[in-house]
Scaffold this active site. Structure first.
Site, short mmCIF file in Angstrom:
data_model
loop_
_atom_site.label_atom_id
_atom_site.label_comp_id
_atom_site.label_asym_id
_atom_site.label_seq_id
_atom_site.Cartn_x
_atom_site.Cartn_y
_atom_site.Cartn_z
N HIS A 135 43.39 33.77 56.70
CA HIS A 135 43.35 34.57 55.46
C HIS A 135 42.93 33.69 54.29
O HIS A 135 42.01 34.01 53.53
CB HIS A 135 44.72 35.18 55.17
N HIS A 140 39.81 33.45 50.94
CA HIS A 140 39.89 33.01 49.53
C HIS A 140 38.93 31.88 49.17
O HIS A 140 38.45 31.81 48.03
CB HIS A 140 41.31 32.49 49.24
N SER A 202 39.49 39.28 55.07
CA SER A 202 40.11 38.69 56.28
C SER A 202 40.72 39.77 57.17
O SER A 202 41.40 39.45 58.15
CB SER A 202 41.20 37.70 55.86
N1 HBI Z 1 51.84 31.42 47.89
N2 HBI Z 1 50.75 30.04 49.43
C1 HBI Z 1 50.75 31.15 48.65
N3 HBI Z 1 49.66 31.96 48.64
C2 HBI Z 1 49.62 33.07 47.87
O1 HBI Z 1 48.60 33.81 47.87
C3 HBI Z 1 50.73 33.39 47.06
C4 HBI Z 1 51.84 32.53 47.09
N4 HBI Z 1 52.92 32.82 46.35
C5 HBI Z 1 52.98 33.96 45.46
C6 HBI Z 1 51.75 34.81 45.53
N5 HBI Z 1 50.70 34.50 46.26
C7 HBI Z 1 51.63 36.07 44.74
O2 HBI Z 1 52.88 36.59 44.40
C8 HBI Z 1 50.80 35.88 43.48
O3 HBI Z 1 50.54 37.11 42.90
C9 HBI Z 1 51.54 35.02 42.53
FE FE Z 2 45.79 35.83 49.64
#
Ligand code: HBI
Ligand code: FE
Length: 296
Positions: A135, A140, A202
Site C-alpha cells: 500500500h 503512496h 493499491s
Molecule cells: N501511520 N504509518 C502510518 N501511515 C499512515 O498513513 C498513517 C499513520 N498514522 C495516522 C494516519 N495515517 C492517518 O490518521 C492520517 O490521517 C494522520
Molecule cells: Fe495510506
C-alpha cells in the site's frame, strides 16, 4: 523468517480499530524478505499495473516508471531514496505500521514518508485492515516524485502538527482531507477522471469501482466541503472528490486553517453519501450497495 512486527496497542483510528505500532524507525530488512514476500509483491504489482492502465493518473504512471519500480522484487528503500532526495527532497523511512498521528505528521512535515517494512501474506492479497509495504510503496511513494504533490504532502504534515495542537475536532477535519485526497482522490486528467489516491491505487476492486460503478458520487474538490464530510473505513467510498490539478491541492493548503476549523466547528458533519446543492457534481451516485451506518 521476518521479525514479527511489534504491536504496542490497538487504537480506534481513521482506519478502524487497528494495532498502533512502535514509533521506531527501522532499516528495511531487505535481505530478510522471503521468496513468498517477493512473490506477493510481484503478484500485486502485475495485477495493479494491468488494471491501472487507463485508470491511474498520468502523473502516477509517469513517476512510478521514473522510479524504476517493477514486479521483479520488492524495491530497496535506499535505491528509491537516492531518486527521491535528488528530485523532491523526500525520503522513505521504515516503520512497523500505523503511527500515532502526531508522529506521522512530524515525519511528513520533514519530508519523511513512513513505509511499513513488511508485506502482507498471500492469504491477505485482497484485503488487510492496515497499510502494509505494498500500500505504502506502490500507492503512496511515486507521487512524492512530483514537486507539487511533494510540497502538498509536507504542507499537510505541517498542518497536522498545528491541528494536533488545536484539538481533536481540527484533527478529524484534517484527517478527512488526507482521506479524500491522498488516499481516495480522483483527478481530472486529459483522458477523463483518473485515480491518484493511494488507497485506490493499491486496491484491485476499488480501482475499478471508483471510476466505473454508478453507486458512488463524484464531486468537484472543495476544501471545506471535504473537511466536513465523513467517510467509510470498511467499504468502498460513497463519495470521491475530484481535483483539477495537484496545484489546486497545494493552493488549498496555503491559507491558515484556524478560521476554517472555527467555521467547521459551527456546522454539522456531512454523511459520506450526501450530495449538496452547492456541489459540482460529476456523478450523482445511485447508492447501490451502500451500508446505512458506519461513517466516521
Ligand atoms: N501511520 N504509518 C502510518 N501511515 C499512515 O498513513 C498513517 C499513520 N498514522 C495516522 C494516519 N495515517 C492517518 O490518521 C492520517 O490521517 C494522520
Ligand atoms: Fe495510506
Amino acid at each position: 523468517m521476518n521479525a514479527v512486527p511489534q504491536r504496542v496497542e490497538h487504537q480506534m483510528t481513521d482506519k478502524g480499530y487497528v494495532p498502533v505500532y512502535t514509533t521506531s524507525v527501522i532499516e528495511q530488512p531487505w535481505d530478510q524478505y522471503s521468496a513468498t514476500d517477493h512473490q506477493v509483491w510481484a503478484t500485486l504489482f502485475e495485477r495493479q499495473q494491468k488494471i491501472l492502465v487507463g485508470r491511474a493518473s498520468d502523473e502516477f504512471l509517469r513517476t512510478q516508471q521514473a522510479m524504476g519500480m517493477n514486479a521483479h522484487q520488492i524495491p530497496k528503500f535506499d535505491d528509491l531514496n537516492r531518486m527521491l532526495r535528488a528530485t523532491t527532497g523526500w525520503e522513505l523511512i521504515g516503520v512497523e505500521g500505523l503511527l500515532p498521528e502526531l508522529t506521522f505528521f512530524e515525519h511528513l512535515a520533514n519530508r519523511r514518508f513512513p513505509v511499513t517494512w513488511w508485506i502482507r501474506k498471500p492469504e491477505q492479497l485482497d484485503y488487510l485492515a492496515e497499510p502494509d509495504l505494498f500500500h505504502d510503496l506502490f500507492g503512496h511513494v511515486p507521487l512524492l516524485m512530483n514537486p507539487v504533490f511533494a510540497d502538498y504532502m509536507q504542507a499537510y504534515g505541517q498542518g497536522g502538527v498545528k491541528a494536533h495542537g488545536i484539538g481533536p475536532e481540527a484533527l478529524v477535519n484534517l484527517t478527512r482531507l488526507y482521506w479524500y485526497t491522498v488516499e481516495f482522490g480522483l483527478i481530472r486528467d486529459t483522458g477523463g477522471l483518473r485515480i491518484y489516491g493511494a488507497g485506490i491505487l493499491s486496491s484491485k476492486g476499488e480501482s475499478i469501482h471508483c471510476l466505473e460503478s454508478d453507486a458512488p458520487n463524484r464531486i468537484g474538490f472543495d476544501l471545506e466541503r471535504i473537511m466536513r464530510t465523513r467517510y467509510r473505513i470498511d467499504t468502498y467510498q460513497k463519495t470521491y472528490f475530484v481535483i483539477d490539478s495537484y496545484e489546486q491541492l497545494m493552493d488549498a493548503t496555503r491559507p491558515d486553517f484556524t478560521p476554517i476549523y472555527a467555521r467547521l466547528a459551527a456546522q454539522e458533519s456531512v454523511p459520506a453519501g450526501t450530495v449538496l446543492d452547492t456541489d459540482t457534481v460529476y456523478n450523482r451516485g445511485t447508492g447501490e450497495g451502500w451500508l446505512t451506518d458506519g461513517d466516521v
